[in-house]
Design a protein around this motif. Structure first.
Motif, PDB file in Angstrom:
ATOM      1  N   MET A  13     -13.188  73.748  81.581  1.00 25.87           N
ATOM      2  CA  MET A  13     -12.652  74.222  80.304  1.00 25.87           C
ATOM      3  C   MET A  13     -11.717  73.178  79.681  1.00 25.87           C
ATOM      4  SD  MET A  13     -13.936  77.100  79.407  1.00 25.87           S
ATOM      5  CE  MET A  13     -12.785  77.544  78.097  1.00 25.87           C
ATOM      6  N   ARG A  14     -10.925  72.495  80.502  1.00 26.34           N
ATOM      7  CA  ARG A  14     -10.055  71.447  79.956  1.00 26.34           C
ATOM      8  C   ARG A  14     -10.878  70.363  79.278  1.00 26.34           C
ATOM      9  NH1 ARG A  14      -7.448  71.966  84.973  1.00 26.34           N
ATOM     10  NH2 ARG A  14      -8.187  69.924  85.689  1.00 26.34           N
ATOM     11  N   LYS A  15     -11.969  69.947  79.929  1.00 25.50           N
ATOM     12  CA  LYS A  15     -12.818  68.895  79.349  1.00 25.50           C
ATOM     13  C   LYS A  15     -13.550  69.407  78.113  1.00 25.50           C
ATOM     14  CE  LYS A  15     -16.254  65.372  80.454  1.00 25.50           C
ATOM     15  NZ  LYS A  15     -16.880  65.460  79.133  1.00 25.50           N
ATOM     16  N   MET A  16     -14.088  70.624  78.193  1.00 24.75           N
ATOM     17  CA  MET A  16     -14.839  71.172  77.066  1.00 24.75           C
ATOM     18  C   MET A  16     -13.951  71.291  75.829  1.00 24.75           C
ATOM     19  SD  MET A  16     -16.584  74.918  76.608  1.00 24.75           S
ATOM     20  CE  MET A  16     -15.008  75.598  76.084  1.00 24.75           C
ATOM     21  N   ILE A  17     -12.772  71.882  75.997  1.00 22.18           N
ATOM     22  CA  ILE A  17     -11.864  72.066  74.857  1.00 22.18           C
ATOM     23  C   ILE A  17     -11.415  70.714  74.323  1.00 22.18           C
ATOM     24  CG2 ILE A  17      -9.586  72.922  74.189  1.00 22.18           C
ATOM     25  CD1 ILE A  17     -10.057  75.269  76.131  1.00 22.18           C
ATOM     26  N   SER A  18     -11.087  69.799  75.214  1.00 24.31           N
ATOM     27  CA  SER A  18     -10.645  68.466  74.789  1.00 24.31           C
ATOM     28  C   SER A  18     -11.742  67.744  74.015  1.00 24.31           C
ATOM     29  CB  SER A  18     -10.234  67.623  76.004  1.00 24.31           C
ATOM     30  OG  SER A  18      -9.130  68.197  76.669  1.00 24.31           O
ATOM     31  N   ASP A  19     -12.977  67.818  74.507  1.00 18.32           N
ATOM     32  CA  ASP A  19     -14.103  67.158  73.828  1.00 18.32           C
ATOM     33  C   ASP A  19     -14.331  67.744  72.440  1.00 18.32           C
ATOM     34  OD1 ASP A  19     -14.445  65.543  76.018  1.00 18.32           O
ATOM     35  OD2 ASP A  19     -16.229  66.593  76.783  1.00 18.32           O
ATOM     36  N   SER A 109     -25.283  82.941  76.764  1.00 20.94           N
ATOM     37  CA  SER A 109     -25.971  81.666  76.682  1.00 20.94           C
ATOM     38  C   SER A 109     -24.938  80.572  76.421  1.00 20.94           C
ATOM     39  CB  SER A 109     -27.003  81.697  75.547  1.00 20.94           C
ATOM     40  OG  SER A 109     -27.494  80.413  75.304  1.00 20.94           O
ATOM     41  N   ILE A 110     -24.749  79.674  77.387  1.00 23.60           N
ATOM     42  CA  ILE A 110     -23.684  78.684  77.295  1.00 23.60           C
ATOM     43  C   ILE A 110     -23.807  77.828  76.043  1.00 23.60           C
ATOM     44  CG2 ILE A 110     -22.664  76.662  78.386  1.00 23.60           C
ATOM     45  CD1 ILE A 110     -21.902  79.235  79.711  1.00 23.60           C
ATOM     46  N   SER A 111     -25.016  77.322  75.746  1.00 28.01           N
ATOM     47  CA  SER A 111     -25.188  76.432  74.597  1.00 28.01           C
ATOM     48  C   SER A 111     -24.829  77.135  73.298  1.00 28.01           C
ATOM     49  CB  SER A 111     -26.625  75.913  74.533  1.00 28.01           C
ATOM     50  OG  SER A 111     -27.548  76.993  74.415  1.00 28.01           O
ATOM     51  N   LEU A 112     -25.251  78.385  73.146  1.00 31.64           N
ATOM     52  CA  LEU A 112     -24.961  79.136  71.924  1.00 31.64           C
ATOM     53  C   LEU A 112     -23.480  79.471  71.848  1.00 31.64           C
ATOM     54  CD1 LEU A 112     -25.929  80.614  69.390  1.00 31.64           C
ATOM     55  CD2 LEU A 112     -26.390  82.615  70.810  1.00 31.64           C
ATOM     56  N   ASP A 113     -22.921  79.968  72.939  1.00 28.71           N
ATOM     57  CA  ASP A 113     -21.514  80.362  72.948  1.00 28.71           C
ATOM     58  C   ASP A 113     -20.588  79.173  72.717  1.00 28.71           C
ATOM     59  OD1 ASP A 113     -22.185  82.929  73.330  1.00 28.71           O
ATOM     60  OD2 ASP A 113     -21.209  83.201  75.252  1.00 28.71           O
ATOM     61  N   TYR A 115     -21.149  76.502  70.968  1.00 30.40           N
ATOM     62  CA  TYR A 115     -21.175  76.123  69.550  1.00 30.40           C
ATOM     63  C   TYR A 115     -20.249  77.041  68.748  1.00 30.40           C
ATOM     64  CZ  TYR A 115     -22.789  75.530  64.774  1.00 30.40           C
ATOM     65  OH  TYR A 115     -22.828  75.323  63.417  1.00 30.40           O
ATOM     66  N   LYS A 116     -20.325  78.334  69.022  1.00 28.76           N
ATOM     67  CA  LYS A 116     -19.469  79.293  68.320  1.00 28.76           C
ATOM     68  C   LYS A 116     -17.995  79.018  68.621  1.00 28.76           C
ATOM     69  CE  LYS A 116     -22.805  83.128  68.313  1.00 28.76           C
ATOM     70  NZ  LYS A 116     -23.093  84.471  68.863  1.00 28.76           N
ATOM     71  N   LYS A 118     -16.587  76.208  69.542  1.00 34.22           N
ATOM     72  CA  LYS A 118     -16.131  74.958  68.940  1.00 34.22           C
ATOM     73  C   LYS A 118     -15.660  75.188  67.502  1.00 34.22           C
ATOM     74  CE  LYS A 118     -17.587  70.346  67.555  1.00 34.22           C
ATOM     75  NZ  LYS A 118     -18.678  69.347  67.524  1.00 34.22           N
ATOM     76  N   GLU A 119     -16.472  75.876  66.716  1.00 36.23           N
ATOM     77  CA  GLU A 119     -16.129  76.131  65.317  1.00 36.23           C
ATOM     78  C   GLU A 119     -14.832  76.934  65.198  1.00 36.23           C
ATOM     79  OE1 GLU A 119     -18.566  78.979  63.016  1.00 36.23           O
ATOM     80  OE2 GLU A 119     -18.945  77.298  61.662  1.00 36.23           O
ATOM     81  N   GLN A 120     -14.715  77.981  66.013  1.00 40.00           N
ATOM     82  CA  GLN A 120     -13.523  78.828  65.978  1.00 40.00           C
ATOM     83  C   GLN A 120     -12.286  78.065  66.441  1.00 40.00           C
ATOM     84  OE1 GLN A 120     -14.589  82.064  68.535  1.00 40.00           O
ATOM     85  NE2 GLN A 120     -16.169  82.845  67.166  1.00 40.00           N
ATOM     86  N   LEU A 121     -12.447  77.294  67.506  1.00 45.75           N
ATOM     87  CA  LEU A 121     -11.322  76.553  68.078  1.00 45.75           C
ATOM     88  C   LEU A 121     -10.763  75.540  67.084  1.00 45.75           C
ATOM     89  CD1 LEU A 121      -9.573  75.836  70.572  1.00 45.75           C
ATOM     90  CD2 LEU A 121     -11.379  74.223  71.223  1.00 45.75           C
ATOM     91  N   VAL A 122     -11.638  74.741  66.492  1.00 43.80           N
ATOM     92  CA  VAL A 122     -11.199  73.715  65.539  1.00 43.80           C
ATOM     93  C   VAL A 122     -10.508  74.360  64.339  1.00 43.80           C
ATOM     94  CG1 VAL A 122     -12.001  71.963  63.902  1.00 43.80           C
ATOM     95  CG2 VAL A 122     -12.889  71.980  66.248  1.00 43.80           C
ATOM     96  N   GLU A 123     -11.097  75.430  63.825  1.00 45.96           N
ATOM     97  CA  GLU A 123     -10.511  76.124  62.671  1.00 45.96           C
ATOM     98  C   GLU A 123      -9.109  76.626  62.983  1.00 45.96           C
ATOM     99  OE1 GLU A 123     -12.082  79.647  59.755  1.00 45.96           O
ATOM    100  OE2 GLU A 123     -11.912  80.160  61.882  1.00 45.96           O
ATOM    101  N   ARG A 124      -8.930  77.232  64.138  1.00 50.30           N
ATOM    102  CA  ARG A 124      -7.637  77.805  64.495  1.00 50.30           C
ATOM    103  C   ARG A 124      -6.594  76.729  64.794  1.00 50.30           C
ATOM    104  NH1 ARG A 124     -11.429  81.355  65.052  1.00 50.30           N
ATOM    105  NH2 ARG A 124     -11.095  83.596  65.356  1.00 50.30           N
TER     106      ARG A 124
END
Length: 357
Positions: A13-19, A109-113, A115-116, A118-124
Protein backbone atom coordinates in the motif's frame (compact mmCIF):
# COMPACT_ATOMS: atom_id res chain seq x y z
CA UNK A 1 3.83 21.65 -4.78
CA UNK A 2 1.87 19.55 -2.26
CA UNK A 3 4.22 17.57 0.01
CA UNK A 4 2.75 14.25 1.19
CA UNK A 5 3.72 11.72 3.86
CA UNK A 6 2.33 8.21 3.23
CA UNK A 7 1.65 6.14 6.36
CA UNK A 8 0.70 2.44 6.09
CA UNK A 9 1.94 -0.79 7.66
CA UNK A 10 1.64 -2.56 4.27
CA UNK A 11 4.68 -2.17 1.98
CA UNK A 12 2.38 -2.80 -1.01
CA UNK A 13 0.00 0.00 0.00
CA UNK A 14 2.87 2.41 0.71
CA UNK A 15 4.29 1.80 -2.77
CA UNK A 16 0.91 1.88 -4.50
CA UNK A 17 -0.16 5.16 -2.88
CA UNK A 18 3.27 6.71 -3.44
CA UNK A 19 3.29 5.69 -7.12
CA UNK A 20 -0.19 7.07 -7.70
CA UNK A 21 0.66 10.41 -6.11
CA UNK A 22 4.05 10.91 -7.76
CA UNK A 23 2.40 10.62 -11.20
CA UNK A 24 0.59 13.90 -10.43
CA UNK A 25 2.76 16.98 -11.14
CA UNK A 26 1.27 18.97 -8.26
CA UNK A 27 2.22 16.34 -5.66
CA UNK A 28 5.55 15.26 -4.15
CA UNK A 29 5.79 12.23 -1.83
CA UNK A 30 8.45 13.28 0.68
CA UNK A 31 8.46 10.12 2.79
CA UNK A 32 6.68 7.05 4.12
CA UNK A 33 6.09 5.54 7.57
CA UNK A 34 5.05 2.08 8.77
CA UNK A 35 3.09 3.05 11.89
CA UNK A 36 1.82 6.00 13.88
CA UNK A 37 4.89 6.47 16.06
CA UNK A 38 7.17 6.58 13.04
CA UNK A 39 4.73 8.92 11.30
CA UNK A 40 4.83 11.48 14.13
CA UNK A 41 8.63 11.54 14.05
CA UNK A 42 8.66 12.04 10.28
CA UNK A 43 6.04 14.78 10.43
CA UNK A 44 8.34 16.71 12.76
CA UNK A 45 11.32 16.11 10.49
CA UNK A 46 9.80 16.46 6.99
CA UNK A 47 7.01 19.05 7.53
CA UNK A 48 4.44 17.60 5.06
CA UNK A 49 1.37 19.47 3.82
CA UNK A 50 -0.87 16.38 3.74
CA UNK A 51 -0.79 12.90 5.27
CA UNK A 52 -2.38 9.68 4.03
CA UNK A 53 -2.98 7.48 7.06
CA UNK A 54 -3.91 3.82 7.35
CA UNK A 55 -6.51 3.13 10.03
CA UNK A 56 -5.42 -0.36 11.09
CA UNK A 57 -1.73 -0.38 12.09
CA UNK A 58 0.44 -1.91 14.85
CA UNK A 59 2.30 0.11 17.52
CA UNK A 60 -0.03 3.13 17.16
CA UNK A 61 -3.26 2.80 15.20
CA UNK A 62 -4.66 5.35 12.77
CA UNK A 63 -7.26 6.79 15.12
CA UNK A 64 -4.74 7.54 17.90
CA UNK A 65 -2.25 8.89 15.36
CA UNK A 66 -4.91 11.14 13.84
CA UNK A 67 -5.73 12.64 17.24
CA UNK A 68 -2.04 13.48 17.77
CA UNK A 69 -1.64 14.97 14.29
CA UNK A 70 -4.66 17.24 14.70
CA UNK A 71 -3.76 18.21 18.26
CA UNK A 72 -0.10 19.02 17.53
CA UNK A 73 0.16 19.88 13.83
CA UNK A 74 -3.38 20.69 12.57
CA UNK A 75 -2.59 19.03 9.22
CA UNK A 76 -5.17 17.58 6.78
CA UNK A 77 -5.26 13.78 6.89
CA UNK A 78 -6.70 11.40 4.28
CA UNK A 79 -7.65 8.13 5.99
CA UNK A 80 -7.12 4.83 4.17
CA UNK A 81 -9.95 2.54 5.26
CA UNK A 82 -10.62 -1.17 4.94
CA UNK A 83 -13.99 -2.52 3.79
CA UNK A 84 -14.59 -4.39 7.08
CA UNK A 85 -17.40 -3.29 9.37
CA UNK A 86 -14.87 -2.32 12.02
CA UNK A 87 -12.95 -0.34 9.40
CA UNK A 88 -16.11 1.53 8.37
CA UNK A 89 -16.99 2.41 11.95
CA UNK A 90 -13.43 3.58 12.63
CA UNK A 91 -13.56 5.70 9.47
CA UNK A 92 -16.71 7.51 10.62
CA UNK A 93 -15.06 8.10 13.99
CA UNK A 94 -11.95 9.53 12.28
CA UNK A 95 -14.05 11.88 10.15
CA UNK A 96 -15.76 13.13 13.30
CA UNK A 97 -12.37 13.65 14.98
CA UNK A 98 -11.34 15.84 12.06
CA UNK A 99 -9.88 13.76 9.20
CA UNK A 100 -10.14 15.66 5.92
CA UNK A 101 -11.55 12.69 3.96
CA UNK A 102 -10.94 9.01 3.24
CA UNK A 103 -10.42 6.42 0.52
CA UNK A 104 -11.07 2.68 0.72
CA UNK A 105 -8.54 -0.07 0.09
CA UNK A 106 -9.04 -2.33 -2.95
CA UNK A 107 -11.57 -5.10 -2.35
CA UNK A 108 -12.59 -6.74 -5.62
CA UNK A 109 -10.94 -6.69 -9.03
CA UNK A 110 -7.55 -5.17 -8.18
CA UNK A 111 -6.99 -3.48 -11.56
CA UNK A 112 -10.43 -1.85 -11.56
CA UNK A 113 -10.36 -0.87 -7.89
CA UNK A 114 -6.87 0.59 -8.14
CA UNK A 115 -7.93 2.88 -10.99
CA UNK A 116 -10.87 4.16 -8.96
CA UNK A 117 -8.71 4.67 -5.89
CA UNK A 118 -6.06 6.60 -7.84
CA UNK A 119 -8.59 9.16 -9.09
CA UNK A 120 -10.15 9.60 -5.65
CA UNK A 121 -6.80 9.77 -3.87
CA UNK A 122 -5.30 12.43 -6.15
CA UNK A 123 -8.47 14.54 -6.00
CA UNK A 124 -8.59 14.46 -2.21
CA UNK A 125 -4.88 15.10 -1.69
CA UNK A 126 -4.96 18.13 -4.00
CA UNK A 127 -8.00 19.55 -2.20
CA UNK A 128 -6.36 18.93 1.19
CA UNK A 129 -3.10 20.49 0.02
CA UNK A 130 -4.87 23.60 -1.20
CA UNK A 131 -6.51 23.99 2.19
CA UNK A 132 -3.08 23.82 3.86
CA UNK A 133 -1.56 26.39 1.51
CA UNK A 134 -4.51 28.75 1.96
CA UNK A 135 -4.07 28.63 5.74
CA UNK A 136 -0.32 29.23 5.40
CA UNK A 137 -0.96 32.25 3.17
CA UNK A 138 -3.44 33.79 5.61
CA UNK A 139 -2.33 37.01 7.39
CA UNK A 140 -0.88 36.62 10.87
CA UNK A 141 -3.21 39.33 12.19
CA UNK A 142 -6.64 37.75 12.38
CA UNK A 143 -9.49 40.05 11.50
CA UNK A 144 -13.19 39.32 11.19
CA UNK A 145 -13.94 38.19 7.62
CA UNK A 146 -17.01 39.56 5.90
CA UNK A 147 -19.59 36.92 5.07
CA UNK A 148 -19.53 35.93 1.39
CA UNK A 149 -22.26 37.63 -0.62
CA UNK A 150 -24.18 35.99 -3.45
CA UNK A 151 -24.00 37.59 -6.88
CA UNK A 152 -27.79 37.65 -6.84
CA UNK A 153 -30.15 36.70 -4.04
CA UNK A 154 -33.46 34.97 -4.78
CA UNK A 155 -36.53 36.46 -3.16
CA UNK A 156 -38.29 34.20 -0.67
CA UNK A 157 -41.49 34.68 1.25
CA UNK A 158 -43.45 32.03 3.09
CA UNK A 159 -46.63 31.01 1.25
CA UNK A 160 -49.80 32.37 2.78
CA UNK A 161 -52.15 29.60 1.72
CA UNK A 162 -52.21 25.88 1.12
CA UNK A 163 -51.33 22.92 3.34
CA UNK A 164 -48.63 23.55 5.94
CA UNK A 165 -46.46 20.58 4.94
CA UNK A 166 -42.68 20.68 4.86
CA UNK A 167 -39.67 18.68 3.74
CA UNK A 168 -35.96 19.33 4.37
CA UNK A 169 -33.17 18.13 2.09
CA UNK A 170 -29.42 18.42 2.72
CA UNK A 171 -26.48 17.88 0.37
CA UNK A 172 -22.85 17.61 1.52
CA UNK A 173 -19.54 15.93 0.71
CA UNK A 174 -15.98 16.45 2.04
CA UNK A 175 -16.21 17.37 5.71
CA UNK A 176 -19.87 16.39 5.75
CA UNK A 177 -19.88 13.73 8.49
CA UNK A 178 -18.42 16.18 10.99
CA UNK A 179 -20.69 19.01 9.77
CA UNK A 180 -23.77 16.78 10.01
CA UNK A 181 -22.78 16.01 13.61
CA UNK A 182 -23.15 19.75 14.31
CA UNK A 183 -26.55 19.97 12.60
CA UNK A 184 -28.60 16.78 12.98
CA UNK A 185 -28.33 16.36 16.79
CA UNK A 186 -29.66 19.93 17.20
CA UNK A 187 -32.90 19.16 15.34
CA UNK A 188 -35.90 18.53 17.62
CA UNK A 189 -37.42 15.06 17.63
CA UNK A 190 -40.84 16.56 16.83
CA UNK A 191 -39.58 18.45 13.75
CA UNK A 192 -42.53 19.18 11.47
CA UNK A 193 -40.81 17.64 8.43
CA UNK A 194 -38.85 14.64 7.19
CA UNK A 195 -35.15 15.34 6.53
CA UNK A 196 -33.39 13.63 3.60
CA UNK A 197 -29.58 13.77 3.49
CA UNK A 198 -27.17 13.14 0.63
CA UNK A 199 -23.62 12.60 1.91
CA UNK A 200 -21.11 11.59 -0.77
CA UNK A 201 -19.82 8.29 0.57
CA UNK A 202 -19.22 4.73 -0.71
CA UNK A 203 -21.63 1.87 -0.13
CA UNK A 204 -21.57 0.52 3.43
CA UNK A 205 -20.22 3.62 5.16
CA UNK A 206 -23.54 5.48 5.25
CA UNK A 207 -25.10 2.87 7.54
CA UNK A 208 -22.36 3.51 10.12
CA UNK A 209 -22.83 7.26 9.68
CA UNK A 210 -26.59 6.96 10.26
CA UNK A 211 -26.09 4.80 13.36
CA UNK A 212 -23.60 7.27 14.81
CA UNK A 213 -25.86 10.29 14.19
CA UNK A 214 -28.84 8.43 15.62
CA UNK A 215 -26.87 7.72 18.80
CA UNK A 216 -26.08 11.43 19.16
CA UNK A 217 -29.55 12.79 18.34
CA UNK A 218 -33.04 13.03 19.83
CA UNK A 219 -34.50 13.02 16.33
CA UNK A 220 -34.53 9.55 14.74
CA UNK A 221 -31.80 8.98 12.13
CA UNK A 222 -31.61 5.97 9.80
CA UNK A 223 -30.21 4.84 6.49
CA UNK A 224 -33.02 5.19 3.93
CA UNK A 225 -34.71 2.13 2.43
CA UNK A 226 -36.40 1.91 -0.94
CA UNK A 227 -40.18 2.32 -0.76
CA UNK A 228 -40.43 3.42 2.87
CA UNK A 229 -42.54 6.38 3.94
CA UNK A 230 -40.76 9.66 4.68
CA UNK A 231 -42.35 10.83 7.92
CA UNK A 232 -41.95 13.95 10.05
CA UNK A 233 -39.35 13.83 12.80
CA UNK A 234 -37.06 11.38 11.00
CA UNK A 235 -33.75 11.88 9.17
CA UNK A 236 -33.03 9.61 6.19
CA UNK A 237 -29.40 9.17 5.07
CA UNK A 238 -29.10 8.16 1.39
CA UNK A 239 -27.23 4.85 1.07
CA UNK A 240 -23.82 5.03 -0.60
CA UNK A 241 -23.94 3.83 -4.20
CA UNK A 242 -27.65 4.68 -4.61
CA UNK A 243 -29.49 7.77 -5.76
CA UNK A 244 -32.38 8.92 -3.62
CA UNK A 245 -35.55 10.75 -4.55
CA UNK A 246 -38.81 11.59 -2.79
CA UNK A 247 -42.22 11.24 -4.44
CA UNK A 248 -45.84 11.65 -3.38
CA UNK A 249 -47.72 8.45 -2.65
CA UNK A 250 -51.40 8.43 -1.61
CA UNK A 251 -51.19 11.72 0.25
CA UNK A 252 -47.84 11.02 1.91
CA UNK A 253 -44.19 10.92 0.85
CA UNK A 254 -42.23 7.87 -0.27
CA UNK A 255 -38.49 7.35 -0.65
CA UNK A 256 -37.24 5.83 -3.90
CA UNK A 257 -33.72 4.46 -4.36
CA UNK A 258 -32.23 3.63 -7.77
CA UNK A 259 -28.97 3.15 -9.65
CA UNK A 260 -29.39 5.88 -12.28
CA UNK A 261 -26.20 7.66 -13.30
CA UNK A 262 -26.04 11.44 -12.95
CA UNK A 263 -24.06 14.18 -14.76
CA UNK A 264 -22.12 14.88 -11.54
CA UNK A 265 -21.12 11.17 -11.34
CA UNK A 266 -22.03 11.18 -7.65
CA UNK A 267 -24.20 8.41 -6.28
CA UNK A 268 -25.98 9.58 -4.19
CA UNK A 269 -26.31 12.96 -5.89
CA UNK A 270 -27.63 16.15 -4.26
CA UNK A 271 -28.86 17.39 -7.65
CA UNK A 272 -30.91 14.21 -8.07
CA UNK A 273 -32.52 14.57 -4.64
CA UNK A 274 -33.16 18.31 -4.98
CA UNK A 275 -34.86 17.91 -8.36
CA UNK A 276 -37.25 15.30 -7.00
CA UNK A 277 -38.13 17.42 -3.96
CA UNK A 278 -38.69 20.42 -6.23
CA UNK A 279 -41.58 18.54 -7.86
CA UNK A 280 -43.52 18.35 -4.57
CA UNK A 281 -45.75 21.30 -5.46
CA UNK A 282 -47.89 21.33 -2.29
CA UNK A 283 -44.92 21.12 0.10
CA UNK A 284 -42.75 23.90 1.48
CA UNK A 285 -39.13 22.93 0.98
CA UNK A 286 -35.94 23.78 2.85
CA UNK A 287 -32.79 22.94 0.87
CA UNK A 288 -29.39 23.05 2.57
CA UNK A 289 -26.01 22.73 0.88
CA UNK A 290 -22.96 22.22 3.07
CA UNK A 291 -19.22 21.61 2.90
CA UNK A 292 -17.86 19.64 -0.05
CA UNK A 293 -15.76 19.63 -3.20
CA UNK A 294 -17.29 20.38 -6.58
CA UNK A 295 -20.71 21.80 -7.41
CA UNK A 296 -23.19 18.97 -6.82
CA UNK A 297 -26.48 20.53 -5.69
CA UNK A 298 -26.30 23.78 -7.66
CA UNK A 299 -28.27 22.56 -10.69
CA UNK A 300 -30.82 20.92 -8.39
CA UNK A 301 -31.26 24.12 -6.37
CA UNK A 302 -31.89 26.06 -9.58
CA UNK A 303 -34.69 23.67 -10.55
CA UNK A 304 -36.16 23.78 -7.03
CA UNK A 305 -36.29 27.57 -7.02
CA UNK A 306 -38.03 27.57 -10.39
CA UNK A 307 -40.75 25.35 -8.90
CA UNK A 308 -41.34 27.71 -5.94
CA UNK A 309 -41.97 27.31 -2.18
CA UNK A 310 -38.26 26.82 -1.40
CA UNK A 311 -35.95 28.29 1.25
CA UNK A 312 -32.26 27.74 0.43
CA UNK A 313 -29.41 27.75 2.97
CA UNK A 314 -25.66 27.43 2.37
CA UNK A 315 -22.93 26.75 4.90
CA UNK A 316 -20.54 29.68 5.32
CA UNK A 317 -16.95 29.54 4.10
CA UNK A 318 -15.81 30.08 7.69
CA UNK A 319 -17.07 26.71 8.87
CA UNK A 320 -16.63 24.64 5.67
CA UNK A 321 -13.80 22.14 5.33
CA UNK A 322 -14.08 22.77 1.56
CA UNK A 323 -16.14 25.74 0.35
CA UNK A 324 -16.85 24.13 -3.04
CA UNK A 325 -20.49 23.05 -3.13
CA UNK A 326 -21.80 26.04 -1.12
CA UNK A 327 -19.63 28.47 -3.10
CA UNK A 328 -21.02 27.22 -6.42
CA UNK A 329 -24.60 27.73 -5.22
CA UNK A 330 -23.84 31.16 -3.75
CA UNK A 331 -22.08 32.34 -6.92
CA UNK A 332 -25.06 31.21 -8.99
CA UNK A 333 -27.32 33.43 -6.86
CA UNK A 334 -29.39 30.52 -5.55
CA UNK A 335 -29.00 31.02 -1.78
CA UNK A 336 -31.30 32.91 0.60
CA UNK A 337 -29.18 32.51 3.75
CA UNK A 338 -25.51 31.80 4.44
CA UNK A 339 -25.06 30.26 7.88
CA UNK A 340 -22.21 28.99 10.04
CA UNK A 341 -22.61 25.24 10.52
CA UNK A 342 -23.46 25.80 14.20
CA UNK A 343 -26.51 27.88 13.18
CA UNK A 344 -27.92 25.73 10.36
CA UNK A 345 -30.15 23.57 12.58
CA UNK A 346 -31.79 26.65 14.13
CA UNK A 347 -32.43 28.06 10.67
CA UNK A 348 -34.02 24.81 9.51
CA UNK A 349 -36.18 24.59 12.63
CA UNK A 350 -37.40 28.17 12.30
CA UNK A 351 -38.52 27.50 8.72
CA UNK A 352 -40.52 24.37 9.44
CA UNK A 353 -41.84 25.34 12.87
CA UNK A 354 -43.58 28.48 11.66
CA UNK A 355 -47.33 28.08 11.50
CA UNK A 356 -49.13 30.34 9.06
CA UNK A 357 -51.97 32.53 10.28
Amino acid sequence: MIRVLVVDDSAFMRKMISDFLTEEKQIEVIGTARNGEEALKKIELLKPDVITLDIEMPVMNGTDTLRKIIEIYQLPVIMVSSQTQQGKECTINCLEIGAFDFITKPSGSISLDLYKIKEQLVERVIAAGRSTHQKAAAPTVIRPEPKPKPIAKPVWSQPKSGPNRHIVCIGTSTGGPRALQKVIPKLPKDLNAPVVVVQHMPEGFTASLADRLNHLSDIHVKEAKDGEAAINGCVYIAPGGKNISVIKNSGSLKIVLDNHDTPSRHKPSADYLFRSVGKLADYEKVAVIMTGMGSDGTAGLKDMLASGNVKTIAESEESCVVFGMPKAAVKAGLVHEIKHVEDIAASITSCVKKERV
